[in-house]
Design a protein around this motif. Structure first.
Motif, PDB file in Angstrom:
ATOM      1  N   SER A  65       0.813  -1.218   0.000  1.00  0.00           N
ATOM      2  CA  SER A  65       0.000   0.000   0.000  1.00  0.00           C
ATOM      3  C   SER A  65       0.845   1.266   0.000  1.00  0.00           C
ATOM      4  N   VAL A  66       2.113   1.154   0.389  1.00  0.00           N
ATOM      5  CA  VAL A  66       2.996   2.320   0.412  1.00  0.00           C
ATOM      6  C   VAL A  66       3.654   2.541  -0.939  1.00  0.00           C
ATOM      7  N   THR A  67       4.273   1.494  -1.474  1.00  0.00           N
ATOM      8  CA  THR A  67       5.007   1.626  -2.736  1.00  0.00           C
ATOM      9  C   THR A  67       4.132   1.387  -3.954  1.00  0.00           C
ATOM     10  N   LYS A  68       2.947   0.791  -3.739  1.00  0.00           N
ATOM     11  CA  LYS A  68       2.026   0.419  -4.815  1.00  0.00           C
ATOM     12  C   LYS A  68       2.609  -0.649  -5.737  1.00  0.00           C
ATOM     13  N   GLN A  69       3.599  -1.366  -5.257  1.00  0.00           N
ATOM     14  CA  GLN A  69       4.208  -2.432  -6.045  1.00  0.00           C
ATOM     15  C   GLN A  69       3.403  -3.712  -5.910  1.00  0.00           C
ATOM     16  N   VAL A  70       3.125  -4.360  -7.046  1.00  0.00           N
ATOM     17  CA  VAL A  70       2.426  -5.645  -7.062  1.00  0.00           C
ATOM     18  C   VAL A  70       3.468  -6.748  -6.908  1.00  0.00           C
ATOM     19  N   VAL A  71       3.327  -7.563  -5.862  1.00  0.00           N
ATOM     20  CA  VAL A  71       4.356  -8.559  -5.556  1.00  0.00           C
ATOM     21  C   VAL A  71       3.819  -9.990  -5.550  1.00  0.00           C
ATOM     22  N   GLY A  72       2.530 -10.162  -5.805  1.00  0.00           N
ATOM     23  CA  GLY A  72       1.972 -11.506  -5.813  1.00  0.00           C
ATOM     24  C   GLY A  72       0.654 -11.556  -6.549  1.00  0.00           C
ATOM     25  N   ILE A  73       0.249 -12.770  -6.906  1.00  0.00           N
ATOM     26  CA  ILE A  73      -1.000 -12.958  -7.636  1.00  0.00           C
ATOM     27  C   ILE A  73      -1.633 -14.274  -7.198  1.00  0.00           C
ATOM     28  N   SER A  74      -2.952 -14.310  -7.165  1.00  0.00           N
ATOM     29  CA  SER A  74      -3.677 -15.561  -6.906  1.00  0.00           C
ATOM     30  C   SER A  74      -5.015 -15.487  -7.610  1.00  0.00           C
ATOM     31  N   GLY A  75      -5.563 -16.653  -7.945  1.00  0.00           N
ATOM     32  CA  GLY A  75      -6.774 -16.650  -8.745  1.00  0.00           C
ATOM     33  C   GLY A  75      -7.763 -17.739  -8.381  1.00  0.00           C
ATOM     34  N   ILE A  76      -8.956 -17.599  -8.945  1.00  0.00           N
ATOM     35  CA  ILE A  76     -10.015 -18.604  -8.853  1.00  0.00           C
ATOM     36  C   ILE A  76     -10.654 -18.720 -10.225  1.00  0.00           C
ATOM     37  N   GLU A  77     -10.785 -19.933 -10.747  1.00  0.00           N
ATOM     38  CA  GLU A  77     -11.605 -20.181 -11.924  1.00  0.00           C
ATOM     39  C   GLU A  77     -12.951 -20.709 -11.439  1.00  0.00           C
ATOM     40  N   VAL A  78     -14.029 -20.194 -12.008  1.00  0.00           N
ATOM     41  CA  VAL A  78     -15.359 -20.495 -11.484  1.00  0.00           C
ATOM     42  C   VAL A  78     -15.836 -21.891 -11.860  1.00  0.00           C
ATOM     43  N   ALA A  79     -15.621 -22.303 -13.105  1.00  0.00           N
ATOM     44  CA  ALA A  79     -16.121 -23.604 -13.567  1.00  0.00           C
ATOM     45  C   ALA A  79     -15.198 -24.123 -14.667  1.00  0.00           C
ATOM     46  N   ILE A  80     -14.367 -25.098 -14.343  1.00  0.00           N
ATOM     47  CA  ILE A  80     -13.363 -25.576 -15.293  1.00  0.00           C
ATOM     48  C   ILE A  80     -13.924 -26.652 -16.220  1.00  0.00           C
ATOM     49  N   GLY A  81     -13.334 -26.737 -17.413  1.00  0.00           N
ATOM     50  CA  GLY A  81     -13.629 -27.828 -18.326  1.00  0.00           C
ATOM     51  C   GLY A  81     -14.926 -27.744 -19.089  1.00  0.00           C
ATOM     52  N   LEU A  82     -15.558 -26.578 -19.147  1.00  0.00           N
ATOM     53  CA  LEU A  82     -16.856 -26.470 -19.819  1.00  0.00           C
ATOM     54  C   LEU A  82     -16.729 -26.242 -21.320  1.00  0.00           C
ATOM     55  N   THR A  83     -15.581 -25.735 -21.776  1.00  0.00           N
ATOM     56  CA  THR A  83     -15.381 -25.552 -23.216  1.00  0.00           C
ATOM     57  C   THR A  83     -14.243 -26.413 -23.738  1.00  0.00           C
ATOM     58  N   GLU A  84     -13.169 -26.556 -22.968  1.00  0.00           N
ATOM     59  CA  GLU A  84     -12.084 -27.471 -23.289  1.00  0.00           C
ATOM     60  C   GLU A  84     -11.999 -28.509 -22.184  1.00  0.00           C
ATOM     61  N   ALA A  85     -11.886 -29.763 -22.579  1.00  0.00           N
ATOM     62  CA  ALA A  85     -11.881 -30.844 -21.596  1.00  0.00           C
ATOM     63  C   ALA A  85     -10.770 -30.646 -20.567  1.00  0.00           C
ATOM     64  N   TRP A  86     -11.091 -30.922 -19.316  1.00  0.00           N
ATOM     65  CA  TRP A  86     -10.132 -30.809 -18.224  1.00  0.00           C
ATOM     66  C   TRP A  86      -9.603 -32.212 -17.928  1.00  0.00           C
ATOM     67  N   TYR A  87      -8.327 -32.423 -18.167  1.00  0.00           N
ATOM     68  CA  TYR A  87      -7.736 -33.743 -18.016  1.00  0.00           C
ATOM     69  C   TYR A  87      -6.888 -33.856 -16.764  1.00  0.00           C
ATOM     70  N   ASP A  88      -7.001 -34.998 -16.117  1.00  0.00           N
ATOM     71  CA  ASP A  88      -6.041 -35.392 -15.100  1.00  0.00           C
ATOM     72  C   ASP A  88      -6.021 -36.916 -15.051  1.00  0.00           C
TER      73      ASP A  88
END
Length: 347
Positions: A65-88
């Motif tokens: 909040s002081v330097t305004k530098q972005v130092v990390g990222i994290s995400g959420i996908e809502v629903a996987i595999g609905l257009t391209e198959a999700w393989y494992d």
């Protein structure tokens, strides 16, 4: 102060910079400007309500909040595999038995699976190595769960997280060399990059659909099944502390484990509470490190703070309230940052 907020278009260069530090095996943040730009636009469309279900996702950045530098990222996908198959791969068992020969053998096997289609996914967790200290990693990872607790109706009932598997600094993956290379005839690093930029069709085209016997793999490959990259071990421990577990699914490229849980069973989703904000000039430090988030969907903010609270309110400094974009009298959601913490009914 470190603050979680939604991504915006101005963050593109910061993400490209972070992408140069991820290394091979981190497919969800490729060092590809167009791919990152497209993903940012997809995230913004989700927050604006214009993205269809199969495109919906969220990206959060960790900002000083002081330097305004972005130092990390994290995400959420809502629903996987609905257009391209999700393989494992699902790790299973085939039994070979003969009463006449008095033979009974259980053989571990790998089945190509699409079982997680439609699940939500925790993804794209990366923290700049220079900031891997204090509670930054916990804030970056767990703030997503507090967001899900606040807007639970926007996510699937079940949640997964693919963990990065074992590979070395040269991009050598024991599992890939023993299995994937026979079918794809390319290096692991190339396959990793192609999936990262969205070119996944080759998986369906080339991967055989029959089960594999694990015993046919090299000892080195068998040893890394469901194991994580050394840099990913802290992330795995964080997710497991919140209730996610390995249930027998692995990545088809590097054999990294998939952790999963029902969203409602995550500790933070299950045990978080609300408090009304009281803004004070100063307050004694509380005994419990808290994850604190506002209730604004498009302007979400989250921080970690050791703030005192009662059953009705939480005391925040003006700086903390500003970081959370809240004022006195507004309601925030809080949860102990660590599962072992218990105080005033929380946890």
């Amino acid at each position: 102060m470190m603050v979680i907020r939604p991504i915006n278009r101005d963050d593109k260069q910061a993400l490209l910079h972070l992408a140069t530090k991820t290394g091979i095996g981190f497919t969800s943040l490729p060092n590809n400007e167009q791919r990152i730009s497209d993903r940012i636009e997809r995230m913004i469309a989700t927050w604006e309500g214009s993205a269809p279900l199969h495109e919906q996702g969220y990206l959060f950045v960790l900002e000083d909040s002081v330097t305004k530098q972005v130092v990390g990222i994290s995400g959420i996908e809502v629903a996987i595999g609905l257009t391209e198959a999700w393989y494992d791969f699902r790790v299973g068992t085939l039994v070979h038995a003969s009463k006449e020969l008095n033979v009974y053998t259980q053989m571990p096997t790998l089945f190509l699976s699409n079982d997680h289609t439609g699940n939500s996914e925790l993804c794209t967790l990366f923290l700049d190595p220079d900031y891997r200290q204090g509670k930054n990693g916990h804030l970056l990872s767990k703030s997503r769960m507090l967001f899900m607790a606040t807007f639970e109706d926007k996510f699937a009932d079940k949640l997964i997280a693919e963990m990065r598997g074992v590979s070395d600094e040269n991009g050598h993956s024991p599992f890939w060399e023993s299995l994937g290379r026979h079918f794809f005839a390319i290096d692991f690093s190339e396959a990793d990059y192609l999936t990262g930029i969205g070119q996944k069709a080759f998986i369906a085209e080339l991967m055989p659909k029959h089960p594999f016997y694990v015993d046919f793999l090299t000892d080195e490959a068998k040893a890394v099944i469901a194991e994580v990259h050394e840099n990913t071990l802290p992330a795995r421990k964080i997710l497991e502390s919140e209730g996610m577990r390995y249930e027998g699914y692995i990545d088809i490229f590097d054999a990294g484990p998939t952790l999963e849980a029902y969203t409602k069973d995550l500790r933070i989703v299950r045990d978080h509470e609300t408090r009304r904000v009281a803004v004070v000039d100063d307050a004694e430090e509380g005994v419990t490190p808290l994850l604190i988030g506002n209730q604004s969907y498009q302007h979400y903010r989250a921080i970690v703070a050791n703030q005192p609270y009662t059953r009705d309110e939480i005391l925040l400094t003006a700086e903390q309230a500003d970081a959370l974009n809240v004022t006195a009298g507004e309601v925030v959601r809080i949860a102990p940052l660590f599962a072992r913490e218990k105080h005033h009914g929380l946890g």
